[in-house]
Every structure is written in C-alpha cells, then in structure tokens.
Design a protein around this motif. Structure first.
Motif, PDB file in Angstrom:
ATOM      1  N   LEU A 206      81.492  29.397  80.400  1.00 18.65           N
ATOM      2  CA  LEU A 206      80.523  29.200  79.314  1.00 18.65           C
ATOM      3  C   LEU A 206      81.231  28.790  78.028  1.00 18.65           C
ATOM      4  N   SER A 207      82.321  29.493  77.753  1.00 18.80           N
ATOM      5  CA  SER A 207      83.078  29.222  76.535  1.00 18.80           C
ATOM      6  C   SER A 207      83.675  27.814  76.552  1.00 18.80           C
TER       7      SER A 207
ATOM      8  N   PHE B  37      80.954  25.017  76.136  1.00 15.98           N
ATOM      9  CA  PHE B  37      80.499  24.787  74.759  1.00 15.98           C
ATOM     10  C   PHE B  37      81.605  24.219  73.881  1.00 15.98           C
ATOM     11  N   LEU B  38      82.836  24.594  74.199  1.00 17.40           N
ATOM     12  CA  LEU B  38      83.974  24.006  73.472  1.00 17.40           C
ATOM     13  C   LEU B  38      84.043  22.503  73.745  1.00 17.40           C
TER      14      LEU B  38
ATOM     15  N   PHE C 263      81.490  20.565  74.624  1.00 23.17           N
ATOM     16  CA  PHE C 263      80.371  19.942  73.904  1.00 23.17           C
ATOM     17  C   PHE C 263      80.742  19.721  72.438  1.00 23.17           C
ATOM     18  N   SER C 264      81.364  20.744  71.863  1.00 20.36           N
ATOM     19  CA  SER C 264      81.718  20.656  70.442  1.00 20.36           C
ATOM     20  C   SER C 264      82.738  19.554  70.205  1.00 20.36           C
ATOM     21  N   VAL C 265      83.751  19.496  71.079  1.00 25.67           N
ATOM     22  CA  VAL C 265      84.798  18.479  70.900  1.00 25.67           C
ATOM     23  C   VAL C 265      84.197  17.084  71.084  1.00 25.67           C
TER      24      VAL C 265
ATOM     25  N   SER D 214      81.150  16.148  70.599  1.00 24.89           N
ATOM     26  CA  SER D 214      80.322  15.840  69.426  1.00 24.89           C
ATOM     27  C   SER D 214      81.194  15.499  68.221  1.00 24.89           C
ATOM     28  N   ALA D 215      82.282  16.249  68.070  1.00 20.88           N
ATOM     29  CA  ALA D 215      83.178  16.005  66.930  1.00 20.88           C
ATOM     30  C   ALA D 215      83.863  14.644  67.048  1.00 20.88           C
ATOM     31  N   VAL D 216      84.166  14.232  68.287  1.00 20.64           N
ATOM     32  CA  VAL D 216      84.782  12.914  68.479  1.00 20.64           C
ATOM     33  C   VAL D 216      83.788  11.810  68.111  1.00 20.64           C
ATOM     34  N   THR D 217      82.537  11.956  68.560  1.00 23.04           N
ATOM     35  CA  THR D 217      81.500  10.981  68.188  1.00 23.04           C
ATOM     36  C   THR D 217      81.347  10.932  66.668  1.00 23.04           C
ATOM     37  N   TYR D 218      81.324  12.100  66.091  1.00 20.95           N
ATOM     38  CA  TYR D 218      81.206  12.219  64.627  1.00 20.95           C
ATOM     39  C   TYR D 218      82.363  11.481  63.942  1.00 20.95           C
ATOM     40  N   SER D 219      83.574  11.634  64.497  1.00 25.59           N
ATOM     41  CA  SER D 219      84.736  10.948  63.925  1.00 25.59           C
ATOM     42  C   SER D 219      84.595   9.436  64.058  1.00 25.59           C
TER      43      SER D 219
ATOM     44  N   THR E 160      82.205   8.201  61.526  1.00 28.03           N
ATOM     45  CA  THR E 160      82.812   8.249  60.187  1.00 28.03           C
ATOM     46  C   THR E 160      83.814   7.107  60.005  1.00 28.03           C
ATOM     47  N   LEU E 161      84.625   6.884  61.047  1.00 27.10           N
ATOM     48  CA  LEU E 161      85.611   5.802  60.969  1.00 27.10           C
ATOM     49  C   LEU E 161      84.924   4.440  60.910  1.00 27.10           C
TER      50      LEU E 161
END
Lengths: 197, 153
Positions: free
Chosen positions: A22-23, A26-27, A29-31, A33-38, A41-42
């Motif tokens: 589970l951990s 979700f980690l 998913f977070s990574v 999402s953060a890569v897409t976010y980056s 931004t770039l």
C-alpha cells in the motif's frame, strides 16, 4: 497443525506485506504525479516565441500591407490549445503621445487551433492599410520630413504588440473555482517592439 | 497505572509513521493539483475519507498499544504533509525549474486542507480501531492454533 501466521515486527507477515505494498503503491502514484508536474513546469519555461519579423509591403496599387510573423517553439511533450492570438501595429509619433493605429488581428477562443507537441508553429498576421489610415501614414512621413527625418512607407518605425495565450496539454480543471491552477497550465507569451515611449 | 513502552512499541510506531505517510502525501498532493495527478481522485471527499480509513488500518496493526496507534495517526499525517511539500518542490529540486505557482503551497494548503486534515485524522482513527481489531483477531487465531489439542495418533 502449523501456526497460521509468523510475524514481522509483531505483525502477521501477510498484513505487514500488504501495508508495505500500500505504501509503495501510493509512493509510486506520488512520484508519477510529481514527474508530470515537473514536466508541465518545465514545459511552461521552455515554450517561447522565436524569430519575430515585421512584414511591410507596398502593393502595385499603392496599398500598404503591414504584417507580423513569429514562431512559437514548443519543445515540450504537450500540445498547446490556443485560446487567443492578439496582434496590433501602430506608429508612434515621437514628439508626443499621438499614436496612429494601423492594424490589428485577433483570433478568439475555441477555434481549435493547436501547437503540436515537440514542434514549432509559424504564425503570420497581416493587414491592408487603406483609406484614412493610409493617409495618416503619409501625413506622418510628410511631418517627419519637415523636421528632418526621412521615412518611406517601408522604413516607417512601425511598432508591434503580439500576445499569444493558450493552455498546456489536456489538464482540465475548473478555470474559475480552481483558478489557482490556471498559472500552472496557462501559456502567456508576449512580444513587443517599439511600444516604449 | 503507567503504560510501559517497550522497544517493539517504538519500532511499530515508527514503521506506522513511515508506511502510512505516502497515502496521506498523495492525497494531499492530489487535492492541491488534481488535474495532473494520477490516478485522478478529483477532490472526491468520500474517496479521501475511505482511503484515510484504509491508511489508518496499518497503524492499528503495527501498534500494540491503542494509545500509540492514535498518536501515530497524527505523526503520519504530519509526515505525509512534509512528503507532499517535497513533491510540490519536486520540479525545483529534481530539475532546477522555477515553480510556476510560487506561494501556492501556502495559499492552497491553508485554504483547502482544513477539511482534509479532519478527514485524515478522523478516518485514520477509525482505521486504527479497525486495525487493532484485526490484530486481535490474528492473535486470537494464533493462540487458538497454538493451544489446540493435537489429535491422538
């Protein structure tokens, strides 16, 4: 008969493993999402206007054509949905705030224009200056000549203002209620030439 | 009566804090940036509530003492938010990019997360209780197996 579950850290092994899964899930998913976010931004920082050029031409019948072309460079992996393109051109009389508006062109929202991912788009806008506007340009040339500045229709200091607005990718959100997200996916590029006093 | 905290309790508490933080981090991050997050939960508070309960279950399983389980809900929520902040800073940290929405974290998190914190804590507490029931159930089953009368050969 064997004991049903041995333990890790005092917990049934299966339960502990499920917790770890589970951990990690979700980690991940977070990574992701953060890569897409980056990338978004770039992308916003990479997309730029390049090679702006003025087009001035005098047709055989004497009509003045004023235009502007620019390249929108999109090296990102996201399409840009163009919401508006706005350009206008004017002649600024250097002696005061007197301005002769020559041309304008505006592309509204929802016409389906896109700049594809990893590609450049050439945008060219133009306007035929006729009638009163053309007479005002002649007046400007004559006035300039009277104060010792010689211009022709081709060398008049035309000023340009270009504005490009769009949305990055297909990251849809509520543009009003979640307006704090607009800045992340909104592309606002401007180019001005000769607009300063 | 004083509750004696043993080494195993501390290990369970730390593990619960570390292992339960990622779901909180993702949910907080997703709530702030729903359009770019995967999978998209779309600010669905019911989904957040259910996932908060699910997140609390391991905390109940890993903590022998209910009191520590309850405290771990708060610690993993705090750890989750810290992780979410790291993910928010990810473009800057990993790629050296300028965050295009500076100040958003402070504004959006403060604006939108009061309800989220309530859900994380409330759901987490329900999850901890469920986890403790599960743990008791495992223990009972284990005891039953260990003390079962062996069939005569």
């Amino acid at each position: 008969m064997e004991m049903s579950g041995k333990t890790w850290f005092g917990v049934n092994r299966v339960a502990f493993l499920l917790t770890v899964v589970l951990s990690i899930l979700f980690l991940s998913f977070s990574v992701a999402s953060a890569v897409t976010y980056s990338k978004v931004t770039l992308a916003q920082q990479e997309i730029a206007l390049e090679d702006p050029q003025q087009i001035v031409d005098v047709k055989q019948n004497g009509t003045l054509f004023v235009g502007f072309s620019v390249k929108v460079a999109n090296p990102s992996e996201f399409d840009i949905r163009i919401s508006s393109i706005n350009w206008y051109s004017l002649i600024r009389n250097g002696t005061d705030a007197d301005v002769i508006y020559l041309a304008s062109n505006y592309t509204a929202e929802n016409v389906g224009l896109r700049v594809e991912a990893r590609s450049d788009a050439d945008i060219t806008l133009g306007w035929y200056v006729t009638g009163t506007d053309r007479a005002e340009v002649n007046g400007f040339i004559n006035y300039s000549a009277s104060i010792g500045q010689d211009y022709t229709l081709l060398t008049v200091p035309y000023s340009h203002s270009f504005e490009f607005n769009g949305w990055l990718g297909d990251f849809k959100h509520d543009y009003y209620r979640e307006n704090y997200l607009n800045g992340m996916v909104r592309i606002d590029l401007t180019y001005t030439y000769g607009m300063e006093e | 009566m004083s509750v004696r905290i043993e080494r195993e309790d501390i290990v369970g508490f730390v593990l619960a804090t570390l292992l339960c933080a990622p779901p909180v981090a993702f949910l907080a991050f997703e709530f702030m940036l729903p359009s770019i997050s995967f999978p998209p939960i779309g600010k669905n508070l019911l989904a957040v509530m259910l996932l908060s309960i699910l997140t609390g279950v391991p905390a109940g399983l890993l903590n022998r003492k209910t009191s520590l389980g309850i405290v771990s809900v708060f610690t993993y929520t705090i750890a989750g938010y810290m992780l979410a902040f790291l993910f928010y800073m990810f473009p800057s940290v990993a790629y050296g990019a300028t965050i295009s929405i500076p100040g958003l974290y402070y504004v959006a998190f403060l604006r939108f997360t009061i309800i989220l914190v309530f859900l994380f804590v409330f759901g987490g507490l329900i999850g901890v209780v469920s986890g403790q029931y599960l743990r008791d159930s495992f223990d009972r089953e284990e005891t039953k197996v260990l003390w079962a009368e062996k069939p005569k050969e």
